[in-house]
Design a protein around this motif. Structure first.
Motif, mmCIF file in Angstrom:
data_model
loop_
_atom_site.group_PDB
_atom_site.id
_atom_site.type_symbol
_atom_site.label_atom_id
_atom_site.label_comp_id
_atom_site.label_asym_id
_atom_site.label_seq_id
_atom_site.Cartn_x
_atom_site.Cartn_y
_atom_site.Cartn_z
ATOM 1 N N ARG A 167 18.665 -50.880 24.690
ATOM 2 C CA ARG A 167 17.656 -49.846 24.465
ATOM 3 C C ARG A 167 16.484 -50.598 24.018
ATOM 4 N N ALA A 212 13.296 -44.463 23.727
ATOM 5 C CA ALA A 212 12.083 -43.884 23.266
ATOM 6 C C ALA A 212 12.494 -42.721 22.417
ATOM 7 N N ASP A 213 13.790 -42.208 22.280
ATOM 8 C CA ASP A 213 14.282 -40.996 21.197
ATOM 9 C C ASP A 213 14.376 -41.717 20.061
ATOM 10 N N GLY A 215 14.956 -40.491 17.252
ATOM 11 C CA GLY A 215 15.839 -40.008 16.496
ATOM 12 C C GLY A 215 17.443 -40.470 16.700
ATOM 13 N N VAL A 216 17.315 -40.941 17.980
ATOM 14 C CA VAL A 216 18.879 -41.610 18.263
ATOM 15 C C VAL A 216 18.595 -43.082 18.016
ATOM 16 N N ASN A 217 17.704 -43.623 18.399
ATOM 17 C CA ASN A 217 17.145 -45.088 18.172
ATOM 18 C C ASN A 217 16.069 -45.464 17.325
ATOM 19 N N GLU A 245 7.711 -40.468 27.281
ATOM 20 C CA GLU A 245 7.777 -39.186 26.106
ATOM 21 C C GLU A 245 8.615 -39.743 24.840
ATOM 22 N N LEU A 246 7.677 -39.781 23.775
ATOM 23 C CA LEU A 246 8.255 -40.124 22.589
ATOM 24 C C LEU A 246 8.986 -38.913 21.820
ATOM 25 N N LYS A 247 10.407 -39.248 21.434
ATOM 26 C CA LYS A 247 11.056 -38.026 21.169
ATOM 27 C C LYS A 247 11.456 -38.314 19.505
ATOM 28 N N GLY A 248 12.002 -37.432 18.906
ATOM 29 C CA GLY A 248 12.589 -37.729 17.492
ATOM 30 C C GLY A 248 11.990 -37.004 16.628
ATOM 31 N N VAL A 253 8.186 -40.645 14.913
ATOM 32 C CA VAL A 253 7.223 -40.853 15.798
ATOM 33 C C VAL A 253 5.788 -41.536 15.225
#
Length: 473
Positions: A167, A212-213, A215-217, A245-248, A253
């Motif tokens: 990842r 890119a998430d 919240g997960v990573n 797409e940046l998530k979390g 972010v």
């Protein structure tokens, strides 16, 4: 390379305390895409989040007097799951093109690390580089390939994406990347002291942006934190079309964007010169739609600006033209073939497919879409024109682009059953090696390229690529 071995011996005598570095010094090009009469290199290292009196000095090979380098705190990294730490950068400049230098890092004026570096070579100098992809998977094969890279003594190395598995996280760089490519000793079962003395450049792969998430990573996207490469690409804002797409959580972010600074997203695409070659490095992940005017215009302009370069190379992760059953449907990069042909590209290097494949020189014309508008799509049908007369010896002027897949840098190999089944290859494929890990080794000068593929034991596995008289179009 005598200086390199001398510095290795010196380093053995000045082993730093265990808590001096989280990551020992390594070389980067920095934001210096063009050749210069006075070159520079960036020395990067990671240390604990506490004040330390670091300094850096450098000197030409065999010189006695050390010069001070400009040093800065490049960034402070504070993400969930990883202790906060600092990334330092020191600029070695001015450097004479192609010359060897020693550099050292000091704490409280006491040397704690020393290595050798070579400044980027001029357009008149011969040079050697290696290319591989899909590397830091934490395997014994990764370490053996790193050792072969070290034995090759390249001037620089190019990584065709999927730099670290799986990842692209800070923790994965610490576990699988830096210990192998910056090992203190060169051994086939541990890796080699490569990146402290050899310039590395890299394109992002799907595993490099797979985190890119946030919240997960929360320690994902380390590519944009730990690599320092040219910033002449087309993307400037996180919201630009063509970026992941940046998530979390919003705070995660925002913290990443503040830490990465200008390197996200601009460093996903860039170009640089080395010797008499021009390199265009692009993000080939599916979200990066290269039919968009902002991206397509930059790519065409960049290739057009390289008309004076003897050799033109393109580096990205996802190959559109390959013969593997694995990733057979990932064809969207085929749409750029006409752009590469117009730009007089000699070789396109990619990874993603974990083996080695080489095409004959070729041209590819994508079929026009039914509605007349280009679409960034999975499957791209079209017509290829193959130059089967090119042999690099008698016929030295290739008609078209050579596509090389060199994704056997350490991760599990793909499609070993196809190696001895040419009937399973596409008509444009002339070599397919999928039972051994390997790297591409290239020697270049003003008149020729010699391209070889070397496996993890140093054996040449594609004699057909030794084009001693390969002349550009």
């Amino acid at each position: 390379m005598l200086l390199l071995f001398a510095c290795l011996a010196v380093y053995a005598a000045i082993q730093p305390p265990d808590d001096t570095f989280l990551v020992k010094p390594y070389l980067q090009l920095g934001d210096a895409p063009k050749l210069a009469s006075q070159e520079s290199l960036e020395v990067i290292w990671h240390a604990a989040d506490k004040d330390a009196r670091f300094s850096v000095e450098f000197r030409p090979a065999l010189a006695k007097e050390w010069k001070k380098a400009q040093i800065r705190l490049a960034r402070r990294v504070a993400v969930d799951g990883i202790a906060p730490h600092r990334v330092y950068a020191a600029r070695l400049a001015p450097l004479a093109p192609g010359k060897e230098y020693a550099y050292r890092v000091l704490v409280d004026a006491k040397p704690v690390f020393e290595a050798a570096a070579r400044a980027r070579k001029s357009a008149r100098d011969p040079y050697r580089f290696v290319v591989t992809g899909d590397c830091a998977a934490g395997t014994s094969d990764q370490k053996a390939i790193a050792y072969q890279m070290f034995l090759a003594r390249p001037d620089f190395a190019a990584v065709a994406g999927d730099i670290v598995y799986s990842r692209g996280r800070v923790s994965e760089y610490r576990e699988k990347f830096f210990p192998v490519y910056n090992a203190d000793e060169a051994k086939p079962d541990t890796g080699a002291p490569l990146i402290r003395s050899t310039l590395f450049l890299a394109a992002p792969g799907n595993h490099d942006v797979g985190g890119a998430d946030l919240g997960v990573n929360p320690d994902g996207l380390a590519y944009f934190l730990y690599w320092f490469q040219p910033l002449n690409g087309p993307l400037g804002l996180a919201a630009d079309a063509g970026t992941p797409e940046l998530k979390g959580p919003r705070e995660a972010v925002n913290a990443f964007l503040e830490t990465a600074g200008v390197q996200y997203p601009r460093m996903a695409n860039f170009s640089f010169d080395y010797g008499n070659s021009h390199w265009t490095v692009i993000d080939s992940n599916k979200y990066a739609d290269w039919t968009l005017p902002q991206l397509a215009g930059w790519l065409k302009q960049d290739l057009a600006s390289a008309r004076s370069a003897k050799w033109r190379f393109v580096l990205y992760h996802h190959p559109g033209l390959h013969s593997s059953k694995a990733h057979a449907g990932d064809q969207w990069m085929r749409l750029l073939s006409p752009v590469f042909e117009e730009g007089k590209v000699d070789i396109v290097f990619s990874g993603h497919v974990h083996n080695y494949e080489r095409s004959v020189p070729m041209r590819f014309a994508p079929n026009p879409p039914a509605d007349g508008k280009p679409a960034w799509r999975e499957r791209v049908d079209g017509t290829w024109t193959l130059d089967r007369t090119f042999d690099g010896a008698v016929k030295t002027r290739a008609s078209g682009v050579i596509y090389i897949v060199t994704g056997a840098g350490g991760a599990r190999l793909y499609d070993p059953d196809q190696q001895e089944r040419p009937d399973s290859w596409q008509p444009f494929t002339t070599r397919f090696v999928s039972r051994v890990h390997s790297l591409t080794l290239v020697d270049a000068d003003e008149t020729k390229l010699a391209v070889r593929q070397v496996d993890q034991e140093g054996r040449e596995v594609d004699p057909g690529t030794s084009h001693a008289n390969y002349i550009a179009l």
